[in-house]
Scaffold this motif. Structure first.
Motif, PDB file in Angstrom:
ATOM      1  N   SER A 173       0.654  -0.687   0.105  1.00  8.95           N
ATOM      2  CA  SER A 173       0.126  -0.143   0.181  1.00  8.95           C
ATOM      3  C   SER A 173       0.692   1.383   0.173  1.00  8.95           C
ATOM      4  CB  SER A 173      -0.822  -0.100   1.240  1.00  8.95           C
ATOM      5  OG  SER A 173      -2.439  -0.630   1.316  1.00  8.95           O
ATOM      6  N   SER A 229       1.139   5.941  -0.790  1.00  7.65           N
ATOM      7  CA  SER A 229       0.172   7.065  -0.739  1.00  7.65           C
ATOM      8  C   SER A 229       0.632   7.615  -1.499  1.00  7.65           C
ATOM      9  CB  SER A 229      -0.662   7.284   0.269  1.00  7.65           C
ATOM     10  OG  SER A 229      -0.209   7.863   1.776  1.00  7.65           O
ATOM     11  N   PHE A 240      -6.133   4.533  -6.155  1.00  8.75           N
ATOM     12  CA  PHE A 240      -7.208   5.517  -6.407  1.00  8.75           C
ATOM     13  C   PHE A 240      -6.467   7.347  -6.991  1.00  8.75           C
ATOM     14  CE2 PHE A 240     -11.278   4.835  -3.908  1.00  8.75           C
ATOM     15  CZ  PHE A 240     -10.922   3.861  -3.193  1.00  8.75           C
ATOM     16  N   LEU A 249      -9.466   6.544   3.351  1.00  9.47           N
ATOM     17  CA  LEU A 249      -7.859   5.569   2.246  1.00  9.47           C
ATOM     18  C   LEU A 249      -6.915   5.598   2.696  1.00  9.47           C
ATOM     19  CD1 LEU A 249      -9.005   7.755  -0.768  1.00  9.47           C
ATOM     20  CD2 LEU A 249      -9.711   5.201  -0.336  1.00  9.47           C
ATOM     21  N   SER A 291      -4.389   2.318   4.062  1.00  6.68           N
ATOM     22  CA  SER A 291      -3.347   2.397   3.105  1.00  6.68           C
ATOM     23  C   SER A 291      -2.097   2.033   4.061  1.00  6.68           C
ATOM     24  CB  SER A 291      -2.403   2.795   2.156  1.00  6.68           C
ATOM     25  OG  SER A 291      -2.692   4.256   2.934  1.00  6.68           O
ATOM     26  N   LEU A 309      -4.017  -0.486  -1.682  1.00  7.16           N
ATOM     27  CA  LEU A 309      -4.079   0.466  -2.323  1.00  7.16           C
ATOM     28  C   LEU A 309      -3.161   1.515  -1.987  1.00  7.16           C
ATOM     29  CD1 LEU A 309      -6.943   2.247  -0.132  1.00  7.16           C
ATOM     30  CD2 LEU A 309      -8.147   1.207  -1.533  1.00  7.16           C
ATOM     31  N   VAL A 360      -2.850   4.922  -3.271  1.00  7.26           N
ATOM     32  CA  VAL A 360      -3.637   6.910  -3.029  1.00  7.26           C
ATOM     33  C   VAL A 360      -2.819   7.740  -3.460  1.00  7.26           C
ATOM     34  CG1 VAL A 360      -5.127   8.010  -1.559  1.00  7.26           C
ATOM     35  CG2 VAL A 360      -5.197   6.400  -0.916  1.00  7.26           C
TER      36      VAL A 360
END
Lengths: 863, 446
Positions: free
Chosen positions: B70, B72, B166, B186, B190, B197, B199
Motif C-alpha cells: 500500500s 500514498s 485511487f 483511505l 493504506s 491501496l 492513493v
C-alpha cells in the motif's frame, strides 16, 4: 412465489412404543421407544432412546441435534405430556459470533459439537423431535469425510462449553458407538427415502428464498452456518413445540373416517409433508421401501406442487394425477438416479399395484376426513395435456429444489420454455434439463467471485421479510488473479517489514502503557464491573496498536480461562458519518442487529441498563473520541454513563489526540463520568524510535546503524511520529535501490540515502517553486516585495503592485506587461498558494499577501 | 493543335485544382492531429523533463500492483505542469504489463465533481463495481455506504486481493470535506493490512500538507512528487518544435517533409524566437503554449498552407492583448470623457472613491471650457453613460447597491489604471484633440 402461502405446519402423531417403565424416583413413566407418524401415515419413524435426533428449532434448515437420553410421560404439563431428555449438540452456526474464532479453523459443513454446558435445559417436549440422524464421532486428528454419501451424517470432533472447544472425552466416544448398532432396526420407516429427496429440498427451498447467501454451492450450503443462533434460542424450543399439539389432537379425533381407495392422497397431506422439517434417512434403508408407497408419496408431492403452482389445482386434476402414478414414478426414477446414485433396480420394481401395509393405510386415512366423498374416482383417465404440463412443471421444480438452492431463484423467471417443450415426451426430456441445469450452474460457479457476490446478495434484502435477522451481503474486492510477488531481495524484505501495516511481534517501548491498560481491563473483567479509561497522545505514538495488543492478549487469556470471557467491540469516530451512528455500529457489532441511530441508542441503553442474560463483560474501544462530540454531548454522555451502571459490565477505552480533551470540550457531567483514569502516550524519543526500527529489522541487514540513528533523531526532533520514521526508512530503501544500479548488489542504506529521503519529505517546496517559476512571476514577486517595503505594510492592492511591476520591467528591459498578463501571473501564483489573494472579482483592488516569509522569497530570487 | 493546347491548359488547371484538393485534405488532417495534441491530454504525447518523477511514480505503482504494497503519494505542481499527463502515462504503462492489467482496479475521483464524501463514496462503489450490492434500498444512507465500503476494503489482504489505485484529482478540495473522513479512511487502509491501496493525489497547492488534519497527515506517507516546469528556454524551443511537427505515420511523406522543414525554419526564425521568449517569460505553462499554437494554426488555410512567423506573432498579439484596453476602444466619446474625468478625480483625491455627481461636475467644467468640441449632454444621458460603464465593470460601486441610496451619490471606484487609459486613448479612433489634451494634462482645469 406461489407456494409460499400454502405453508402449513406438519401434523405428526407421536405414540409410545413398548411398555412403560415406572421411574420410582421421579414418578414418571419412562419409555424406550417412540413412534412418530406423519399425517397421512406415509412415513413412520421409530425413535429410540440412545439415538441421535433432530429437534425442531427456529431454523428449519439447521434443526437442533441432540442425543436422546430419556423418554417419559409427564402428566403435570398441560399440553405436551410426552417429554424427552436429551444431550444437546451444537452446530457451528449456533455458536455466538464472537466466539467462533476460537475454533481456529473453518468448520466442516457437517460438523457439530458436543454441547458441554450443564446450565442448558435438556428437558424438551418429545413432540419437537423431527427425525433421527446419524452422528459419528471422530478422533481429534481424523479428517471429516466429505462426499455425497456422507451428506446426511453429522460428525462430532470437539465439545463446546461456551468458552472453549475441546476434544471429546474418551468415555463419550464409547457412547457414540453404542447407538449405531441399534439403528438398522429403525430403518424400516417407509418412505424415508423420498423424504430425504423431496421434502428437505422443499423446506430448504423455502428457506433458500429467505436467506440466500452469496454462496452458490449446492446442497452443502444448506448446512453451512449461515447465521448466529445464540444458545438462548434453546429455551424457545419448547414453546415452539407446544402449540402444535392441539391440532394433532383434532386430527386424531377425526380418525373414525375410513377410506377404501388406497392411492388417495389429499392436498393437505401433501402440504404437511412439504412443511415437515428436514428429514435425513440413512441411505442403506432404501431397499426396504415399498415402491408403490413410494409412488404414493410422489403423488403427494406432486399435488402439493400443483397447489403451489396455483394452477389447475382442482380435485379433478388431482384424480388424474393420482391415476397416473406408475408412469410418473418411472419418470421420476430416472431423475432420482441422477440425484442419488445408490439406487439400483428401482424401475423394474415399480409395479403399479398398491400394496400397503394395512396399518399404514389405516393411519393415513384416518387423517383424511374430507376425502370420503371422492372415493368414486375413475382410475384410468389418461394423458390429458394439462396434466402433463403440470407434471412436467412439478418435475422441474422438484429437480430445481433437489439440485440447489441457488437455482431456486432462477426458476421464477426462467424455465417456462423448458416446461412447455418437455411436455410431449417425458421420458426423453426428463434428463436433459438436468444436464442443462447443472452445466449452467457450473458455469455460473466458474464465474468470477465478483459476479456471484454481486448477483445473489442484491436479491437478498428484497426477499427477506423479517428485518430482524440481519443478512449483510458481505462485499469484497475481487481477488487478484495472479498472486502477489513475495519480496526477493533484502531491501524488499526490509521494505515489507518497515511498512506501517506490518504487524510486529511485540510493541517495543510501550511496555509500561501496555501493562497499565492490561491491568485496568483485566481488573474490571475479574471484578465483573465496568469502567472508563481515556488514552491520549499525538498521532503515531502507538495508542491504537497498544490497545489492540492488549485486547489480543486478553482474548488469549480468556481462551485458557485465566479471565472470564468478554465481548470486544471497536468503533472509530473517523469511520462514522456523524456521531450518532456510533450507536448503530456498536449495536451491530454487539448483536448483529441493524437499527436506526435513535432506536439503536434505546436498544443499547436497554441492553446495558437492565439485567442482562449474558454474563459477559463488554469491552468497547472508541477511537478518535473527539469526533463524537455533539452540541448536546449526548453521545459522549451515554458512552461514559453506561459503565457506571452495575449491570452494564461495560469497559470503555477511549482514544483521542489531545490530553486535555475532557476539560476542553466536555461538559462537567460528561467529564466527571469519564473519571480520572487517564493515560498519555508521549511522543517517541529518538532512542525509542531507534529500538522500534531495530526491532522491525531484526533479521534483515539493510541499514547502516548510523543511518538508523540519524532517522530516529531527525523524526524525534520533528514529531516523534513512528509512522513518519517508518515511511522515511521505506523511502530510503527505494532511493538506495535506484542509486545502486547493479541489481544483485547487497547495497546497504546509507546516511546519504536517508538524508535524501528526509529532504524529500520535509523540505519545503516553496523555494524550488519560486526558483522554477517564469521570469514575469519572479518579477511580480519582486514588485510585491518592493511595494511592501514602500508602504511598510504586509498587504497591497493589485494596482499598487502592478505599477511597481511595470517599473521593474522597464528597469530590467523586459517588454511592457499588460494588465491581463499580470493578472494571469498573479492568479497563477495564488493557485500555488505562494500568494494569498482575495476574491478575484475585486480586480484591480485585489488584496495581495505573501504566503511565505519575505526572506524566503528574497533567498529564492537571489541568483 | 489549338484544340490540344486548350485541352492542355484545362488539364493543368484541373491538375492544380486536384492538387489543391489534396492539399486541403492534408491540411484538414494536419489541423485535426495538431488540435488533438493541443487540446486532449492524450497519454501518447511525450513527457518533458519529468523522467525522475515518472520513474518514482511508476516504481511505486508497480510495487502496489505486483507486491500488493500500500502506498500514498501526492503529485504537486502548478497548473499545466503535466500532473495528469504523468499519472495517465504511468497508468498506461502499468496496464500494458501483462501481470498487472487484470489485477488492478482503478478509481478516479475529481474534487470538482465529488464535492462531498457521500457522492465520492457512491462513485467509488460504482467504479469498483460493487453498486449492485449497494444499489438496493436497504443500503441507502451515507453511513451504511461508508461502513459497507470499509467492510469491503477491510476484507482483503496484501497477497490475495486486487490492489486498488485511487487517483484523486484536485486533491486539495477533498481536504475540505467534513472531517476529511474519506481521506482518513483511505490513508488508514493504506497503512493497515487490508486491501492494498495506492492513493495518488494531484494538486497544485504547495501548502497541501497544512490542509490535512493531524491524524490524516500522520497516516499519509509524506511522499511528494513535485512537477515544477523546471526546463529552460532551449528546451522550450524543442517542445515548440516537437508539438508542431507531424508524425512519421502521416499519409503523405512529401507533405510531411515540407511541413516539418517549415517548422524547423520557424524555430530558427529570430522573430519567432522573440515571441516565444516573451511567452516563456510570462508563463512556462505548456497549456498557454498550446493556446498560442492553436491560434497560429487557425491561420493555416489552403491558400496559405504553411505557418509563417507572422502567424505566430499575430497569435502572440492576440494572447497578450489587454482585455480592458480593448473594451475602452469600443466606448463612445462621452464615456471616454467620463473615464478621463474619473482619472482626474483619482489624481486629485488620491484614489478616494467618487460619485456620479463629482464626475458630472468635472465633465461640466470641461464642457464649459471647450464648448465647441464636445456637445453638452443632458444629465440623464450622462447618467446612462455612467451606468453603462458600470455594466462593463470599468467602474465598481464600493458598497452593494441598495434601494435607498441615490444613484448619483453612490461611491464608485475606477477599475482602470492610468497607463491603461493613456494606452487606450493612443489607439482610440477619431478622438477629439481637446479630449486627448484634457486626458494628458495633469491639471484638469486647463
Amino acid at each position: 412465489m406461489a407456494y409460499y402461502p400454502t405453508r402449513l405446519k406438519t401434523r405428526q402423531t407421536y405414540s409410545w412404543v413398548g411398555k412403560p417403565l415406572l421411574d420410582q424416583k421421579l414418578r414418571y413413566h419412562t419409555y424406550k421407544e417412540m413412534n412418530v407418524k406423519m399425517e397421512g401415515g406415509l412415513t413412520e419413524i421409530h425413535i429410540q432412546v440412545g439415538q441421535f435426533v433432530l429437534i425442531e428449532g427456529d431454523d428449519d434448515e439447521n434443526p437442533y441435534v441432540a442425543k436422546l437420553v430419556e423418554l417419559f410421560q409427564d402428566d403435570s404439563e398441560p399440553y405436551s405430556k410426552k417429554r424427552a431428555r436429551v444431550q444437546w449438540f451444537i452446530r457451528f452456526c449456533e455458536v455466538p459470533v464472537s466466539k467462533r474464532h476460537l475454533l481456529g479453523r473453518k468448520p466442516a459443513a457437517q460438523e457439530i459439537f458436543w454441547y458441554d454446558y450443564p446450565a442448558c435445559n435438556s428437558n424438551i417436549s418429545a413432540e419437537t423431535i423431527i427425525d433421527h440422524v446419524q452422528v459419528v464421532a471422530l478422533g481429534p486428528d481424523e479428517v471429516i469425510p466429505m462426499g455425497p454419501k456422507n451428506e446426511k451424517t453429522l460428525f462430532v470432533k470437539l465439545s463446546w462449553n461456551e468458552k472453549t472447544f475441546r476434544p471429546l472425552a474418551p468415555e463419550l466416544f464409547a457412547e457414540f458407538d453404542q447407538p449405531q448398532e441399534g439403528s438398522p432396526r429403525h430403518q424400516k420407516p417407509v418412505g424415508a427415502k423420498t423424504k430425504g429427496l423431496g421434502s428437505p429440498s422443499w423446506t430448504t427451498a423455502e428457506h433458500a428464498i429467505k436467506r440466500i447467501e452469496s454462496r452458490h454451492s449446492t446442497s452443502k450450503s444448506r448446512r453451512t452456518p449461515s447465521h448466529p443462533v445464540t444458545p438462548k434460542a434453546k429455551k424457545r424450543l419448547e414453546l415452539s413445540g407446544l402449540p402444535r399439539t392441539p391440532s394433532t389432537r383434532i386430527s386424531q379425533q377425526n380418525s373414525g373416517a375410513l377410506l377404501d381407495s388406497p392411492g388417495r392422497s389429499k392436498r393437505k397431506v401433501a402440504f404437511s409433508e412439504i412443511t415437515s422439517p428436514t428429514k435425513r434417512s440413512q441411505p442403506d434403508g432404501l431397499h426396504t421401501l415399498s415402491p408403490a408407497l413410494k409412488a404414493l408419496q410422489k403423488t403427494g408431492e406432486i399435488q402439493s406442487s400443483c397447489a403451489k403452482d396455483n394452477k389447475k389445482a382442482s380435485p379433478d386434476c388431482h384424480r388424474i394425477l393420482r391415476t397416473r402414478v406408475p408412469a410418473l414414478k418411472t419418470t421420476e426414477t430416472s431423475e432420482e438416479r441422477t440425484l442419488t446414485p445408490i439406487k439400483g433396480g428401482w424401475k423394474s420394481s415399480a409395479v403399479p399395484s398398491v400394496v400397503l401395509k394395512p396399518e399404514n393405510i389405516k393411519k393415513r386415512e384416518a387423517e383424511e376426513p374430507e376425502a370420503q366423498d371422492e372415493t368414486t374416482s375413475t382410475p384410468h383417465r389418461i394423458r390429458r395435456k394439462s396434466s402433463l404440463l403440470t407434471l412436467n412443471r412439478i418435475k422441474q421444480q422438484l429437480r430445481f429444489l433437489g439440485n440447489s438452492k441457488s437455482d431456486q431463484e432462477e426458476d421464477e423467471f426462467l424455465p417456462a420454455a423448458e416446461i412447455s417443450d418437455s411436455g410431449s415426451e417425458e421420458e426423453e426430456t426428463s434428463t436433459p434439463p438436468i444436464l442443462r441445469r447443472t452445466s449452467s450452474r457450473v458455469s455460473k460457479n466458474l464465474c468470477s467471485s465478483v459476479k456471484s457476490s454481486l448477483q445473489t446478495p442484491s436479491k437478498t434484502p428484497k426477499k427477506t421479510p423479517k428485518p430482524s435477522t440481519p443478512r449483510h451481503a458481505i462485499p469484497r474486492i475481487p481477488s487478484r488473479n495472479l498472486a502477489a510477488q513475495e519480496p526477493a531481495s533484502m531491501l524488499e524484505e526490509a521494505r515489507l517489514r518497515l511498512h506501517v501495516s506490518a504487524v510486529p511481534e511485540s510493541l517495543p517501548c510501550r511496555e509500561q502503557e501496555f501493562q497499565n491498560i492490561y491491568n485496568f481491563v483485566e481488573s474490571k473483567l475479574l471484578d465483573r464491573t465496568g469502567g472508563c479509561m481515556y488514552i491520549s497522545g499525538v498521532p503515531g505514538t502507538g495508542k491504537t496498536a497498544t490497545v489492540h495488543e492488549v485486547i489480543r492478549c486478553l482474548q488469549q487469556a480468556a481462551q485458557v480461562n485465566d479471565i472470564p470471557p468478554f465481548q470486544y467491540v471497536e468503533v472509530n469516530g473517523m469511520k462514522l458519518t456523524e456521531p450518532h451512528q456510533v450507536y448503530v455500529q456498536i449495536l451491530q457489532k454487539l448483536t448483529g442487529q441493524k437499527a436506526t441511530a435513535n432506536h439503536a441508542a434505546e436498544l443499547l441503553a436497554k441492553c446495558f441498563l437492565t439485567q442482562r442474560s449474558s454474563e459477559e463483560t463488554t469491552v468497547l474501544l472508541v477511537d478518535e473520541l473527539d469526533l463524537l462530540w455533539t452540541q448536546k454531548q449526548d453521545v459522549l454522555y451515554n458512552l461514559f454513563d453506561w459503565p457506571t451502571h452495575k449491570e452494564a459490565r461495560l469497559v470503555v477505552l477511549t482514544i483521542a489526540n489531545t490530553m486535555d480533551l475532557p476539560e476542553r470540550i466536555m461538559m462537567n457531567r460528561v467529564s466527571s463520568r469519564l473519571g480520572l483514569t487517564r493515560m498519555s502516550f508521549q511522543p517517541y524519543t529518538h532512542s525509542q524510535l531507534q529500538r522500534i526500527l531495530i526491532c522491525r529489522l531484526r533479521h534483515v541487514k539493510a541499514f547502516e546503524d548510523d543511518a538508523i540513528q540519524l532517522v530516529a533523531r531527525k523524526v524525534a526532533a520533528l514529531s516523534g511520529d513512528a509512522r513518519r520514521c517508518l515511511d522515511i526508512c521505506r523511502r530510503a530503501t527505494e532511493i538506495c535501490e535506484f542509486s545502486c544500479q547493479k541489481p544483485d548488489s547487497p547495497g546497504l542504506v546509507t546516511v546519504a540515502h536517508l538524508l535524501q529521503a528526509v529532504d524529500e519529505m520535509f523540505s519545503s517546496s516553496y523555494i524550488t517553486a519560486i526558483k522554477n517559476s517564469s521570469v514575469l512571476e519572479q518579477s511580480f514577486l519582486r514588485a510585491i516585495l518592493a511595494e511592501f517595503r514602500r508602504s511598510g505594510l504586509e498587504e497591497a492592492t493589485f494596482q499598487q503592485v502592478y505599477s511597481q511591476h511595470v517599473a521593474l520591467c522597464r528597469m530590467e528591459g523586459l517588454p511592457y506587461p499588460t494588465m491581463s498578463e499580470t493578472m494571469a501571473v498573479c492568479s497563477h501564483l495564488s493557485s500555488c498558494r505562494l500568494l494569498l489573494v482575495g476574491p478575484s472579482r475585486n480586480d484591480l483592488l485585489l488584496r495581495v499577501r505573501l504566503n511565505i516569509s519575505q526572506d524566503d522569497v528574497l533567498y529564492a530570487l537571489k541568483e | 493543335m489549338k484544340r490540344s493546347g486548350f485541352q492542355f491548359v484545362k488539364m493543368s488547371s484541373r491538375k492544380s485544382k486536384s492538387n489543391n484538393l489534396i492539399h486541403a485534405e492534408y491540411l484538414s488532417q494536419v489541423q485535426r492531429i495538431l488540435r488533438e495534441r493541443f487540446c486532449h491530454q492524450s497519454p501518447h504525447s511525450n513527457l518533458f523533463g519529468v523522467q525522475v518523477q515518472y520513474k518514482h511514480l511508476i516504481e511505486l505503482l508497480k510495487r502496489t500492483a505486483i507486491h500488493g504494497e500500500s502506498n500514498s503519494v501526492l503529485i504537486i505542481g502548478p497548473r499545466g505542469s503535466g500532473k495528469t499527463m504523468l499519472i495517465n502515462h504511468a497508468l498506461k504503462e502499468l496496464m500494458e504489463a501483462e501481470e498487472v492489467s487484470e489485477n488492478v482496479l482503478q478509481v478516479h475521483l475529481n474534487g470538482l465533481l465529488q464535492i462531498n464524501d457521500k457522492i465520492a463514496l457512491k462513485e467509488i462503489t460504482r467504479q469498483l463495481n460493487l453498486e449492485n450490492v449497494v444499489g438496493d434500498k436497504v443500503f441507502g444512507s451515507f453511513a451504511e455506504n461508508l461502513s459497507f465500503l470499509l467492510e469491503a476494503l477491510k476484507k482483503g489482504d496484501r497477497s490475495s486481493s486486487c490492489p486498488v489505485i485511487f487517483v484523486l484529482d484536485e486533491f486539495d478540495l477533498f481536504a475540505h470535506h467534513k472531517n476529511q473522513t474519506l481521506l482518513y479512511n483511505l490513508f488508514d487502509i493504506s497503512q493497515s493490512a487490508q486491501t492494498p491501496l495506492a492513493v495518488i493525489g494531484l494538486t497544485c497547492r504547495l501548502d497541501i500538507l497544512e490542509l490535512l488534519e493531524k491524524r490524516v497527515k500522520s497516516r499519509f506517507s509524506h511522499r511528494q512528487i513535485h512537477l515544477m516546469n523546471s526546463f529552460g528556454f532551449p528546451q522550450y524551443l524543442k517542445i515548440f518544435k516537437e508539438q508542431l511537427s507531424l508524425p512519421a505515420e502521416f499519409p503523405d511523406k512529401i507533405f510531411t517533409e515540407k511541413w516539418n522543414e517549415n517548422i524547423q525554419c520557424l524555430t530558427e526564425d529570430r522573430s519567432v524566437r522573440e515571441v516565444l521568449q516573451k511567452h516563456f517569460n510570462v508563463s512556462k505553462n505548456l497549456r498557454s503554449l498550446h493556446m498560442l499554437l492553436m491560434l497560429a494554426l487557425n491561420r493555416v488555410t489552403t491558400s496559405h498552407p504553411f505557418m509563417t512567423a507572422a502567424d505566430v506573432m499575430e497569435a502572440n498579439h492576440l494572447c497578450s492583448m489587454d482585455s480592458k484596453a480593448n473594451i475602452v476602444h469600443g466606448l463612445s466619446v462621452l464615456e471616454i470623457c467620463l473615464i478621463i474625468a474619473m482619472k482626474h478625480l483619482n489624481d486629485i483625491y488620491e484614489e478616494e472613491p467618487f460619485n456620479f455627481q463629482m464626475v458630472y461636475n468635472e465633465f461640466q467644467k470641461f464642457v464649459q471650457r471647450k464648448a465647441h468640441s464636445v456637445y453638452n449632454f443632458e444629465k440623464p444621458v450622462v447618467m446612462k453613460a455612467f451606468e453603462h460603464l458600470q455594466q462593463l465593470e470599468l467602474i465598481r460601486p464600493m458598497e452593494r447597491t441598495s434601494v435607498n441610496t441615490q444613484r448619483e451619490y453612490q461611491l464608485m471606484k475606477l477599475l482602470l489604471d492610468n497607463t491603461q487609459i493613456m494606452n487606450a486613448l493612443q489607439k482610440y479612433p477619431n478622438c477629439p484633440t481637446d479630449v486627448r489634451q484634457w486626458a494628458t494634462s495633469s491639471l484638469s482645469w486647463l
